[in-house]
Design a protein around this motif. Structure first.
Motif, PDB file in Angstrom:
ATOM      1  N   LEU A  19       0.861  -1.232  -0.025  1.00 19.79           N
ATOM      2  CA  LEU A  19       0.144  -0.075  -0.034  1.00 19.79           C
ATOM      3  C   LEU A  19       1.023   1.319  -0.094  1.00 19.79           C
ATOM      4  O   LEU A  19       1.268   1.545   1.068  1.00 19.79           O
ATOM      5  CB  LEU A  19      -0.914  -0.076   1.223  1.00 19.79           C
ATOM      6  CG  LEU A  19      -1.902   0.669   1.313  1.00 19.79           C
ATOM      7  CD1 LEU A  19      -3.147   0.555   2.401  1.00 19.79           C
ATOM      8  CD2 LEU A  19      -1.872   2.431   1.030  1.00 19.79           C
ATOM      9  N   PRO A  20       1.212   1.828  -1.089  1.00 22.55           N
ATOM     10  CA  PRO A  20       2.124   3.102  -1.346  1.00 22.55           C
ATOM     11  C   PRO A  20       1.277   4.282  -0.585  1.00 22.55           C
ATOM     12  O   PRO A  20       0.153   4.654  -1.288  1.00 22.55           O
ATOM     13  CB  PRO A  20       2.415   3.183  -2.501  1.00 22.55           C
ATOM     14  CG  PRO A  20       1.122   2.520  -3.600  1.00 22.55           C
ATOM     15  CD  PRO A  20       0.459   1.519  -2.386  1.00 22.55           C
ATOM     16  N   VAL A  21       2.208   4.949   0.403  1.00 20.81           N
ATOM     17  CA  VAL A  21       1.392   6.036   0.849  1.00 20.81           C
ATOM     18  C   VAL A  21       1.382   7.307  -0.202  1.00 20.81           C
ATOM     19  O   VAL A  21       0.592   8.579  -0.218  1.00 20.81           O
ATOM     20  CB  VAL A  21       2.031   6.659   2.069  1.00 20.81           C
ATOM     21  CG1 VAL A  21       1.659   5.682   3.351  1.00 20.81           C
ATOM     22  CG2 VAL A  21       3.390   6.859   2.124  1.00 20.81           C
ATOM     23  N   THR A  22       2.397   7.411  -1.326  1.00 19.63           N
ATOM     24  CA  THR A  22       2.351   8.051  -2.615  1.00 19.63           C
ATOM     25  C   THR A  22       2.325   7.277  -3.597  1.00 19.63           C
ATOM     26  O   THR A  22       2.762   6.193  -3.440  1.00 19.63           O
ATOM     27  CB  THR A  22       3.444   9.335  -2.631  1.00 19.63           C
ATOM     28  OG1 THR A  22       4.682   8.420  -2.990  1.00 19.63           O
ATOM     29  CG2 THR A  22       3.661  10.034  -1.378  1.00 19.63           C
ATOM     30  N   HIS A  23       1.519   7.807  -4.863  1.00 22.79           N
ATOM     31  CA  HIS A  23       1.503   6.755  -6.060  1.00 22.79           C
ATOM     32  C   HIS A  23       1.392   7.897  -7.114  1.00 22.79           C
ATOM     33  O   HIS A  23       0.254   8.838  -7.139  1.00 22.79           O
ATOM     34  CB  HIS A  23       0.415   6.145  -5.878  1.00 22.79           C
ATOM     35  CG  HIS A  23       0.423   4.926  -6.907  1.00 22.79           C
ATOM     36  ND1 HIS A  23       1.246   3.942  -6.821  1.00 22.79           N
ATOM     37  CD2 HIS A  23      -0.657   4.645  -7.903  1.00 22.79           C
ATOM     38  CE1 HIS A  23       1.048   3.281  -7.895  1.00 22.79           C
ATOM     39  NE2 HIS A  23       0.024   3.653  -8.675  1.00 22.79           N
ATOM     40  N   ARG A  24       2.124   7.633  -8.142  1.00 24.64           N
ATOM     41  CA  ARG A  24       2.076   8.674  -9.113  1.00 24.64           C
ATOM     42  C   ARG A  24       0.850   8.764  -9.793  1.00 24.64           C
ATOM     43  O   ARG A  24      -0.154   7.674 -10.003  1.00 24.64           O
ATOM     44  CB  ARG A  24       2.870   8.282 -10.331  1.00 24.64           C
ATOM     45  CG  ARG A  24       3.131   9.292 -11.348  1.00 24.64           C
ATOM     46  CD  ARG A  24       4.368   8.911 -12.266  1.00 24.64           C
ATOM     47  NE  ARG A  24       4.621   9.796 -13.559  1.00 24.64           N
ATOM     48  CZ  ARG A  24       5.379  10.579 -13.571  1.00 24.64           C
ATOM     49  NH1 ARG A  24       5.812  11.105 -12.496  1.00 24.64           N
ATOM     50  NH2 ARG A  24       5.099  11.320 -14.575  1.00 24.64           N
ATOM     51  N   GLY A  25      -0.026  10.087  -9.780  1.00 26.39           N
ATOM     52  CA  GLY A  25      -1.220  10.203 -10.676  1.00 26.39           C
ATOM     53  C   GLY A  25      -2.254  10.045  -9.478  1.00 26.39           C
ATOM     54  O   GLY A  25      -3.438  10.437  -9.792  1.00 26.39           O
ATOM     55  N   VAL A  26      -2.151   9.682  -8.272  1.00 24.62           N
ATOM     56  CA  VAL A  26      -3.147   9.249  -7.203  1.00 24.62           C
ATOM     57  C   VAL A  26      -2.988  10.059  -6.043  1.00 24.62           C
ATOM     58  O   VAL A  26      -3.660  10.764  -5.426  1.00 24.62           O
ATOM     59  CB  VAL A  26      -3.199   7.797  -6.915  1.00 24.62           C
ATOM     60  CG1 VAL A  26      -4.029   7.569  -5.881  1.00 24.62           C
ATOM     61  CG2 VAL A  26      -3.185   6.915  -8.012  1.00 24.62           C
ATOM     62  N   ALA A  27      -1.451  10.350  -5.565  1.00 22.04           N
ATOM     63  CA  ALA A  27      -1.605  10.817  -4.427  1.00 22.04           C
ATOM     64  C   ALA A  27       0.171  11.433  -4.400  1.00 22.04           C
ATOM     65  O   ALA A  27       1.147  10.827  -4.650  1.00 22.04           O
ATOM     66  CB  ALA A  27      -1.523   9.914  -3.110  1.00 22.04           C
ATOM     67  N   THR A  28       0.181  12.740  -3.873  1.00 23.90           N
ATOM     68  CA  THR A  28       1.589  13.403  -4.121  1.00 23.90           C
ATOM     69  C   THR A  28       1.949  13.941  -2.562  1.00 23.90           C
ATOM     70  O   THR A  28       2.790  14.567  -2.555  1.00 23.90           O
ATOM     71  CB  THR A  28       1.450  14.523  -5.217  1.00 23.90           C
ATOM     72  OG1 THR A  28       0.563  15.523  -4.746  1.00 23.90           O
ATOM     73  CG2 THR A  28       1.277  14.265  -6.537  1.00 23.90           C
ATOM     74  N   SER A  29       1.066  13.557  -1.814  1.00 28.71           N
ATOM     75  CA  SER A  29       1.557  14.019  -0.405  1.00 28.71           C
ATOM     76  C   SER A  29       0.647  13.277   0.836  1.00 28.71           C
ATOM     77  O   SER A  29      -0.167  12.618   0.425  1.00 28.71           O
ATOM     78  CB  SER A  29       0.970  15.611  -0.233  1.00 28.71           C
ATOM     79  OG  SER A  29      -0.444  15.738  -0.484  1.00 28.71           O
ATOM     80  N   PHE A  30       1.196  13.094   1.815  1.00 26.79           N
ATOM     81  CA  PHE A  30       0.675  12.284   2.873  1.00 26.79           C
ATOM     82  C   PHE A  30       0.865  13.056   4.146  1.00 26.79           C
ATOM     83  O   PHE A  30       1.690  14.062   4.330  1.00 26.79           O
ATOM     84  CB  PHE A  30       1.146  10.906   2.963  1.00 26.79           C
ATOM     85  CG  PHE A  30       2.432  10.730   3.529  1.00 26.79           C
ATOM     86  CD1 PHE A  30       3.330  10.367   2.246  1.00 26.79           C
ATOM     87  CD2 PHE A  30       2.954  10.446   4.583  1.00 26.79           C
ATOM     88  CE1 PHE A  30       4.802  10.157   2.562  1.00 26.79           C
ATOM     89  CE2 PHE A  30       4.508  10.295   4.893  1.00 26.79           C
ATOM     90  CZ  PHE A  30       5.418  10.275   3.701  1.00 26.79           C
ATOM     91  N   THR A  31      -0.115  12.823   5.183  1.00 26.55           N
ATOM     92  CA  THR A  31       0.030  13.754   6.476  1.00 26.55           C
ATOM     93  C   THR A  31      -0.081  12.492   7.612  1.00 26.55           C
ATOM     94  O   THR A  31      -0.811  11.483   7.285  1.00 26.55           O
ATOM     95  CB  THR A  31      -1.404  14.412   6.676  1.00 26.55           C
ATOM     96  OG1 THR A  31      -1.077  15.858   5.933  1.00 26.55           O
ATOM     97  CG2 THR A  31      -1.461  15.019   8.247  1.00 26.55           C
ATOM     98  N   VAL A  32       0.837  12.500   8.428  1.00 18.44           N
ATOM     99  CA  VAL A  32       0.812  11.572   9.657  1.00 18.44           C
ATOM    100  C   VAL A  32       0.216  12.320  10.854  1.00 18.44           C
ATOM    101  O   VAL A  32       0.933  13.170  11.143  1.00 18.44           O
ATOM    102  CB  VAL A  32       2.271  10.756  10.055  1.00 18.44           C
ATOM    103  CG1 VAL A  32       1.834   9.906  11.140  1.00 18.44           C
ATOM    104  CG2 VAL A  32       2.483  10.203   8.311  1.00 18.44           C
TER     105      VAL A  32
END
Ligand code: SAH
Length: 235
Positions: free
Chosen positions: A126-139
């Motif tokens: 389960l990638p926390v960023t993924h090209r075209g889907v998610a460019t950022s994450f918050t913890v």
């Protein structure tokens, strides 16, 4: 005299760094709390083991008491390892321990660890960023200190992926808040006891995840990256 503040990783003993193993081998004493897997302690040969976490029916030691223990041991021994789950500076209060030790003139060596926030989803695919889907994450913590007057967690995060730690107890209130800013159908994946033999995965949406049977310790991962994972796993 040195205190190593060491990250133990998310549970799987193979996810401990080489630097952590070297520090454990040098340790005269190891101070630890609730770890996902106590096998990690086997890397320390013959060191004294001091448990400062929660025991069934008993309260865990207060942070000030732990700081005092570390200071006392740091002054007495050549090498002390303070072992913490995941990374010592991700909700581990490691920063406070570092400052308390430095204030007493005790040298501190920092050993980062694989944080559960990223390491656990990665082991599943389960990638926390993924090209075209998610460019950022918050913890973010799901359990902000209830005695705090001004809440720092507002839940209006803009990141594509939100990872909640300590998120089981207040899951319903927290997801309700997040739904003010994100679609109720946003996919959610909860991972209990990641990287351990008892690992459990629960899938749902922002709207319904709180109705499922979930037990701590668990990570709550919110966002379209959960669909990437669902597709590869054919859930
Ligand atoms: N410093 C740690 C986090 C400490 S807070 C780190 O970097 O991982 C404790 C929280 O971490 C738990 O409530 C849970 O949300 C999460 N956690 C830690 N280990 C976990 C695991 N193996 N599986 C799922 N969640 C875990």
């Amino acid at each position: 005299m040195v205190v190593y503040l060491v990250g133990a990783g998310p549970g799987d003993p193979d996810l401990v760094t080489l630097k952590a193993v070297k520090a454990l081998k040098k340790a005269d004493v190891v101070v630890y709390d609730r770890l996902a897997n106590e096998e990690i302690l086997d890397y320390a040969n013959g060191a004294e083991m001091i448990y400062v976490g929660k025991r069934a029916g008993a309260h865990s030691k207060k942070q000030e008491e732990i700081n005092e223990i570390l200071i006392e041991l740091g002054k007495k021994h050549g090498a002390v390892v303070r072992l913490k789950g995941g990374d010592p500076f991700v909700f581990g209060r490691g920063g406070e321990e570092m400052l308390a030790l430095l204030e007493e003139g005790i040298p501190v060596e920092l050993v980062p660890g694989v944080t559960s926030a990223i390491g656990v989803p990665t082991t599943l695919g389960l990638p926390v960023t993924h090209r075209g889907v998610a460019t950022s994450f918050t913890v973010v913590t799901g359990h902000e200190d209830p005695t705090k007057k001004d809440k720092q967690v507002k839940w209006n995060y803009k990141a594509d992926t939100i990872v909640i730690l300590m998120g089981v107890g207040h899951l319903e209130e927290n997801t309700r808040e997040i739904m003010k800013y994100k679609d109720p159908n946003t996919p959610v994946c909860v991972i209990e006891k990641g990287t351990s033999p008892d690992e459990k995965i629960v899938l749902g949406t922002l709207e319904n995840i709180h109705q499922k049977d979930i037990n701590p310790p668990a990570l709550v991962i919110i966002g379209p990256v959960v669909d990437v994972f669902k597709n590869i796993k054919n859930f």
